[in-house]
Every structure is written in C-alpha cells, then in structure tokens.
Design a protein around this motif. Structure first.
Motif, short mmCIF file in Angstrom:
data_model
loop_
_atom_site.label_atom_id
_atom_site.label_comp_id
_atom_site.label_asym_id
_atom_site.label_seq_id
_atom_site.Cartn_x
_atom_site.Cartn_y
_atom_site.Cartn_z
N ILE A 106 3.72 -0.88 3.33
CA ILE A 106 3.83 -0.26 2.01
C ILE A 106 4.18 -1.31 0.97
N ASN A 132 -0.24 2.11 0.15
CA ASN A 132 0.28 2.09 1.50
C ASN A 132 -0.81 2.35 2.52
N LYS A 166 7.01 5.98 2.65
CA LYS A 166 7.11 5.42 1.31
C LYS A 166 8.31 4.51 1.21
#
Length: 866
Positions: free
Chosen positions: A435, A420, A845
């Motif tokens: 990401i 990422n 994330k």
C-alpha cells in the motif's frame, strides 16, 4: 462502554448477542474485581446449566460422549466472517437436535464428541438465509469432517430499484474494538462527524468538537482505516468536514495490536464511510436546511464485471453561529500581591464552509489479484469574528481600556492519493498487500486586530499575523498474513513514513491596511522546517489455546529520525530514538455469549504541528501562546479488563482500565510583565487515569434503549519543585449518554439522544460540565428509497455556557464561552438505482495512527474567540 449485538428479524423478534471488550483499573481495585468476580460466578453458573449459552433449544438433547468431530468457518457472500452464527446438528433418525455451538469472532466453529449416527448440519443467523449441509455419518471410529468455508447469503429482497437489507445492531463488540453503526441513527442527519462521535461509547466530544477517549485527547483518527493530513492540524476542524450522513460506522480501538502504529496513547478512532459494493449504478442525494446551516451531498457509484467506480461530493455552509466571549484574569507576584486585573468581553459571529470530494477505482485482475486507487480532496474555510472586544485592565497605574475588532481565519485544503495491491491464495486468510499513500495539508491561520479606541497612545492601529503551514506525508506499507493452522495465525509487516512540516509566519503592523510593515524579529517572523522519518516492523500472532482461551500477542519496533531548523539556519538538536512496543490480549469465553478479557499495550505519542509550531498566537495580546519545537514523545502503559453478559433480554457490559503516562506533554503558563499570560508546552507531566464503565442495551416492544455511564479518576502532576510553578490536580470525571427509538409503523420512527459530561479535570484547573440533546421524526418512502424528517437540537435553551478556569500562585483566569446552539432542521434523502449483490474484495489500507494531536486546531485562538 458495554457493547451489544442487537439483530432485528423482519418479524420484529430480537436476539441479543453480547460481544467482548477489555478495560482495566488501579484504584478501587479490590471493589471492582469483587464486582467482576460476582458476575463471573453467576455467568459460570448459567454456563453450567446451559453449556451452549443463551436459552435452551426446544427438544434439544444432552450431548452423548462420542468420538466424531465437525469443523468449519461461516462466511458471508463477501468472504467476511460471520461471528456468533448458530450451528447445530440434527440426528436424521430421531429428527432431534443432538448438539450445537456458536461461531467465534472469526466465524470458526467446532462440534466435538459426536456420537454414532447420521446427522445434518444447519447454520442460522438473523438476516441470512438458513444453510443445511450433510448428511455426515459417524460410526464411533473417530471420523472428522472439515467443511471448510460455509457461505451464507443475506436474506435481502431485490426490489425494482433498490435492495432492502436487515437491520444491524446499533453497537457491536469485537475482539479489540467497539463499533457504533451510525447509519442506524437518524438524529445526526444534517450534522457532522462530531455529532456522530458524541453518541459512541467511551468517547466525549465537547461543544468545540474536541474529542477525548476515556478522558485522553491523545488519540488518532483514521478515515476508512487510513490516516489523512486532514487531521494533522486539528481533529475538531477535520470532523466538521465529514458529514454525518456519509458515516457508516465508527470503530473505537482501545487496545491496538502490533499491526497498528505505536502512537495514539489513548486509542484509535476509525471512521468508516458509506460505500457501495453492489453491482449496477446508483445515485444518493442527501440535503438538509436549518437555522444554523445547510448541506448537500451527492454520491454516485457504478460497478460492472471486475471494475468499480465511485464519485462523491459534500458541501456544508454554516451561518448564524453566534455567541459571547468573556475573560477574567488576575495576575499576582510571588508574594501573592495582585499586579493587575483584566476583564474582556465580546460578541462572536462565525461562518464556515466545508467540503470533501472523492473518486475511487478498483479492479479485480483475477481470483487472486486486486488493485485499487482513490483520490480525496477537502477544503476548510472557517472565519471567526470578535466584534468590539472590550478590554479593561486595572493595575497600580489605574484603569485603562480599549475596543477592538478581531478577525481570525482558519483556512485549508487537503489531498490524499492512495494506491494498493492485494494478493490472496487458496489457503484461507493467507494474504500479501502493498500500500502507498501520499497526503498533503495546506493550512492558513491568520488574524487581524484593528484598534477602534484606546486610552493609551499607540504607534499602530492594525496588527496582522500570517501563518501558512504545510504538512506532507509519504507512506509505504507491506503486510503478510500466514495461517499456521486452524488455531494459529501469524502476521508481520514493515512500514516507512516520511513527514515534512513547514510553518511560515510573519507579523506586520501599521496604521492601516496600506502601510503594513513586517516586524523583523526572528521570534515574530521566521520559517520553521521539521523533517521526520519513522521506520517500523512488527510481528503478531493469534493462538487458540483450547478450553475457550484465545491469545493475541505481538511486538512492534519503530526508529525515528528528526531534523529541524529555522530559516536563519539555526538547527535544533533533536536526537534519534528507537521504541519497542509490546501488546497482548487474552480472552476466556465463559459461554458463547459471555466473555472476560484482559489486555496490555504500550504506546508512544509524538507531538504534532499544533504543539511544535513556534508561531506566537497573539490574537488576544493579553493571553498568548506558542508551540515548542523541542518536545519529546510521551509514553503510556494501558491495562484493561472487561466482562460482558446478558439476562432476560438485557445486555450489560462492565469494564475497568488503568492508563499511566510519563513524559506527558502539558501546558505551562507564566506571566509576562504585569498583565499578560504566556502559554507553551513541555514534557514535564505524569498522568494516571483509573476508570470503570457500564453500558446496557434493551428492547421493550417497539421501544429500543441504549445507554451507559463512564467514570474515571484523573491524577495529573507536572513534577516541578518550584512552588510558584508546581501544579497537580485530581478528581472524578463522569459522563453518560442515552439513545432511544420508537417505531410507530414501518414508515414512521421517532429517535432521541442525550449526552452529558461532568466537570473536566485539567492540570491547573477545571472545565465546567455541559449537556446536549436532540429529537427527530422520520418518514420513510416506499421501499425505503429514502426518507424525509424534521429534527430539533437543544430546543429548550438558546445557549450553552462553558467556563475554563486556571488557578496557580501567579495566575487566576476564568474563560467563558457562550454558544447559541438551538437548531431546527429539515432532512431529505433519496436513493436511485437498480442494484444486485456482488462480490467485493477486502481492502487493506494505511494506518498512520502516530501523532499527538489536540482536540482543536489552534486551541488558543478558539479559546479567545468563542
């Protein structure tokens, strides 16, 4: 279901801050709202008597009308917001407090109507060093000071080899989630993630590790905000791979916003593992030995300059996991005449070996650019044995019996690779992130049935089913955050998930291992491929409406395409579909520590491999199951309302919710012949759940207690007109938990935990109640470098029975499992390394919270063996 901040000072003094949570209801609506209304009136009266909330400050004066204003945001050294920090202004001439407030969930604060004079501003929060700013002069001409970010530092002490920090709350309440800080609970040492989740408000985990949130098993489990194919086949099996000692906290997100995937109708569970963002090197060693299993965990980290590395490994071996299995089933014809009665019983013996290993790297290119990557690898080896399973069946032809040995293997490995990039700006909260995630899960679910004795002649003595499955996911995600002002923020993003699922299954029969031959029938030996692509976009906004009202609203659109076929080129016609899911959260702050909230969101639930897999599971030939590749998604509307308050050192949260699901995926049972039950899945059900909950937290001297009771009324209906197959059920489900601790000294502490769940309502029957409890005594080493302790679980009995019943016009079935779960263990942990604080960058994330997953992998196999 109540969430409380409990922050402990070094001196032992505790301050309680109640956060906010949101839950709604449908039945008993008038009574519940009346109850909430009474508490609201009481809270408003308290707020009117003390506008800033909490106890009055000594020597504080009532604010005078003026024109000045001071605004700012309180952050910690990691640039994270510090909610509920106390801000006050002091008149330099009189040296008395003039006014004050408490920071909101984002750390922001505003003090208005400041009269003429010169003032200093002070920021205080337990566990942090006080901060003083100023002086600031106001002449009555409308002066306004924007102080920007005010950074307060943790009041930590750097010892020779370790940093000791202040104690965090056991349970915290945030805007859209509750947080259980598992690292504060020593009773789970040596256990796995299922042991931790049993302690979390709103969650229920049965003896097999199957998880429900407010009675719904339609949940999505994330690990460090990321999805993983580790949970693709079984949440229960995945939890066994995560050690309790590695879990920092558990977040339960009951009302996900538009940024989250639309799936997970019950909500999202995010397991946060322990990390080290401190500079220097460290090594953590943790192990436990008990009469049911043993484990070893090693974690190392090193951070210097702009670069950080982490490396860790965990292995757990389970043994002496014994029990008993009993099954009684009666099959009838359409007129109610008994066709057959079958009784089965066996001794069970299970062994398991789990492991999880990780490597991480991150690098701060400069002040604004950050990159990171990680690799996680997991293994799962679970072998279940039924020794000398005795089956006796009585029908119109008499009684026949057989004796069999059954071995079931549930094996697998997972790989997660992520990378990422994050770009920040001078403007606070403005951020762009990109990401990627590749995740793969390979599973093997096999069984062997060896016939030792049978009254009826057979052509073969050995049956083998081999089922290899593969689940691959590739995800790309782009997110953008744009602050519109100090009272408004806009978030938007796009995401694409490509899934590839394969199930390769074969049946073989023979008289021995050497002469096994594959059964050529397509429904017993075939290859199934399932391809799915989900494209999504979302937009969400958070707005301060004034008068202590805050709203967060957004929408998400997802478009799904699916192709599915068997190896004989038989294609399944599954149409593409688009889905729009709105969400809205509205909160009103009655005072800095009293908040009422309302929320609504719509969710969908796509079926995972467990429900789709066409492999026939016949590990018990008289009780078989098969997935349905043609399942559609189900849709759920969620409503919530909650109120948090406190009085005289005791915090209380009362909440209510209503959840309605259409097109629900339900089990459907029918008979084959005169003695066999066949189970599959169909989109034929409606589900309603209406519930309330209560959670409280208090401290009396050295004793700290947290506990709660959850209750809901479940209504299930499969909407079938045929009276032979129509099914409906309803009833109350009650569960409760209690956690307590007592500190003898700074080195010695005693902790206990207990959980109980009442009878569970199922579409065609019930599952009996159960309870668990544990006790631990821990001794901390000098400077808290580690600890050694002893623990005992369920030590007043040597077995827990659970019975699942099915009652229909054609089938009466009672399946009983006895688990011998008494356990004694010794725990040891130690930390080595010299660490100092350093800046860390917040990471975004991937969250693939979008598949309907059962609580247990291959649930029919589990039911037939435990």
């Amino acid at each position: 279901m109540l969430i409380v901040y409990t922050i402990k000072q070094v001196s032992g003094k505790c301050v309680y801050f109640v956060g906010d949570n949101t839950k709604p209801m449908k039945r008993l609506f008038t009574t519940t709202l009346l109850f909430l209304g009474l508490i609201t009136v009481w809270s408003l009266q308290v707020s009117a008597q003390n506008p800033q909330g909490g106890p009055p400050r000594g020597g504080a004066q009532t604010p005078q009308v003026g024109y000045g204003k001071i605004t700012g945001t309180v952050l910690d050294s990691n640039n994270e917001a510090v909610p509920y920090a106390s801000i006050s202004i002091k008149n330099q001439e009189t040296q008395k407090l003039t006014d004050g407030t408490v920071a909101d969930d984002g750390g922001g604060f505003t003090i208005k109507n400041i009269p003429e004079g010169t003032y200093t501003l002070n920021v205080n929060f337990i566990g942090y060093e006080p901060l003083e700013k100023g002086p600031y002069t106001f002449t009555g001409k409308g002066e306004s000071y924007d102080l920007g970010n005010l950074v307060i530092t943790s009041s930590t002490m750097e010892l020779d080899e370790v940093v000791v920090e202040g104690e965090r709350a056991l349970v915290e309440d945030k805007v859209d989630r509750i947080i259980y800080n598992a690292e504060q609970d020593k009773t789970t040492a040596g256990g796995d993630a299922a042991d931790v989740l049993r302690r979390v408000p709103l969650l229920s985990v049965d003896l097999d590790g199957n998880v429900t949130l407010r009675g719904s098993s339609n949940i999505r489990v994330l690990i460090d905000n990321r999805p993983s194919t580790i949970t693709a086949s079984s949440i229960a099996d995945a939890l066994k791979q995560i050690p309790a000692d590695e879990i920092k906290s558990v977040e339960v997100i009951t009302s996900p916003g538009a940024r989250y995937d639309a799936e997970g109708t019950g909500g999202i569970i995010n397991i946060i593992t322990k990390k080290n963002d401190l500079r220097g090197g460290s090594l953590n060693v943790n192990t436990s030995v008990g009469n049911r299993g043993t484990h070893l965990r090693l974690n190392a980290s090193y951070r210097t300059g702009r670069t950080g590395f982490t490396l860790g490994g965990f292995g757990r071996y389970g043994y002496n996991i014994t029990g008993e299995y009993e099954n009684e089933q009666t099959l009838k014809d359409e007129f109610g005449n008994v066709l057959s009665v079958t009784n089965q019983q066996a001794e069970t013996n299970n062994n398991m070996l789990f492991g999880r290993y990780n490597f991480g790297w991150d690098y701060a290119i400069n002040k604004y650019n950050w990159v990171g990557a990680s690799v996680n690898f997991g293994i799962r080896n679970f072998t279940m044995n039924q020794d000398q399973r005795l089956t006796e069946t009585t029908d119109m032809n008499g009684t026949r019996s057989s004796l069999e040995d059954v071995v079931m293997d549930n094996l697998g490995n997972t790989v997660d690779i992520s990378a990422n990039y994050i770009r920040t700006f001078d403007e606070k909260d403005k951020e762009i992130s990109f990401i990627t995630l590749y995740s793969q899960n390979k599973s093997t679910n096999d069984f062997d049935i060896e016939t030792l004795m049978s009254d009826t002649p057979q052509d073969f003595d050995l049956i083998r089913n081999e089922n290899d499955s593969y689940n691959k996911e590739l995800t790309f995600q782009l997110d953008y955050v744009e602050p519109l002002s100090d009272k408004a923020k806009l978030e938007m993003g796009a995401k694409n998930i490509t899934r590839s699922v394969t199930s390769d299954f074969t049946y073989s029969v023979g008289t021995s291992e050497s002469d096994l031959e594959e059964v050529p029938r397509d429904n017993l030996s075939n290859n199934f491929d399932y391809e799915q692509n989900v494209m999504a976009g979302y937009i969400s906004g958070t707005f301060d409406l004034g008068s202590e009202y805050t709203v967060m609203a957004g929408g998400r659109y997802e478009y799904t395409t699916i192709t599915a076929n068997f190896s004989d080129e038989q294609d399944l016609e599954i149409p593409d579909y688009g889905t729009f899911v709105p969400s809205i959260n509205l909160s009103k702050k009655l005072s800095p520590v009293n908040t009422v909230k309302f929320a609504y969101n719509r969710r969908i639930q796509r079926p995972s491999l467990q429900f789709l897999n066409p492999n026939i599971n016949a590990s018990n030939p008289l009780n078989i199951s098969q997935g349905n590749p043609s399942l559609d998604p189900e849709f759920t509307d969620n409503f919530e309302v909650s109120l948090s308050t406190f009085k005289k050192g005791t915090s209380v949260n009362v909440s209510a919710f209503w959840r309605n699901t259409t097109g629900s995926i339900q089990q459907v049972r029918e008979t084959i012949g005169q003695d066999t039950v066949f189970t599959t899945y169909q989109n034929i059900g409606n589900e309603d759940a209406i519930g309330i909950g209560l959670f409280a937290n208090t401290q009396i001297g050295k004793v700290r207690l947290s506990g709660g009771v959850d209750g809901y009324y479940a209504i299930l209906d499969n909407n079938i007109d045929d009276p032979l197959y129509a099914a409906s059920n309803e009833g109350f489900v009650i569960s409760g938990r209690l956690f307590g601790s007592y500190e003898f000294t700074e080195q010695w502490a005693l902790q206990f935990f207990g959980f109980a769940r009442g009878r569970q309502i199922q579409l065609q029957g019930y599952q009996t109640s159960f309870y668990i409890y544990s006790l631990s005594l821990n001794r901390y080493f000098k400077e808290k470098r580690g600890s050694i302790g002893i623990g005992a679980e369920n030590f007043l009995n040597n077995g827990m029975k659970m019975t699942s019943s099915v009652e229909t016009p054609l089938i009466d079935q009672y399946n009983t499992n006895l688990m011998r779960n008494m356990n004694f263990k010794i725990n040891l942990s130690y930390r080595i390394g010299k660490l100092t604080t350093g800046q860390s960058r917040r990471q975004r994330k991937v969250d693939n919270n979008d598949l309907k997953e059962g609580g247990g992998g291959n649930q029919q196999m589990m039911d037939n063996q435990q």
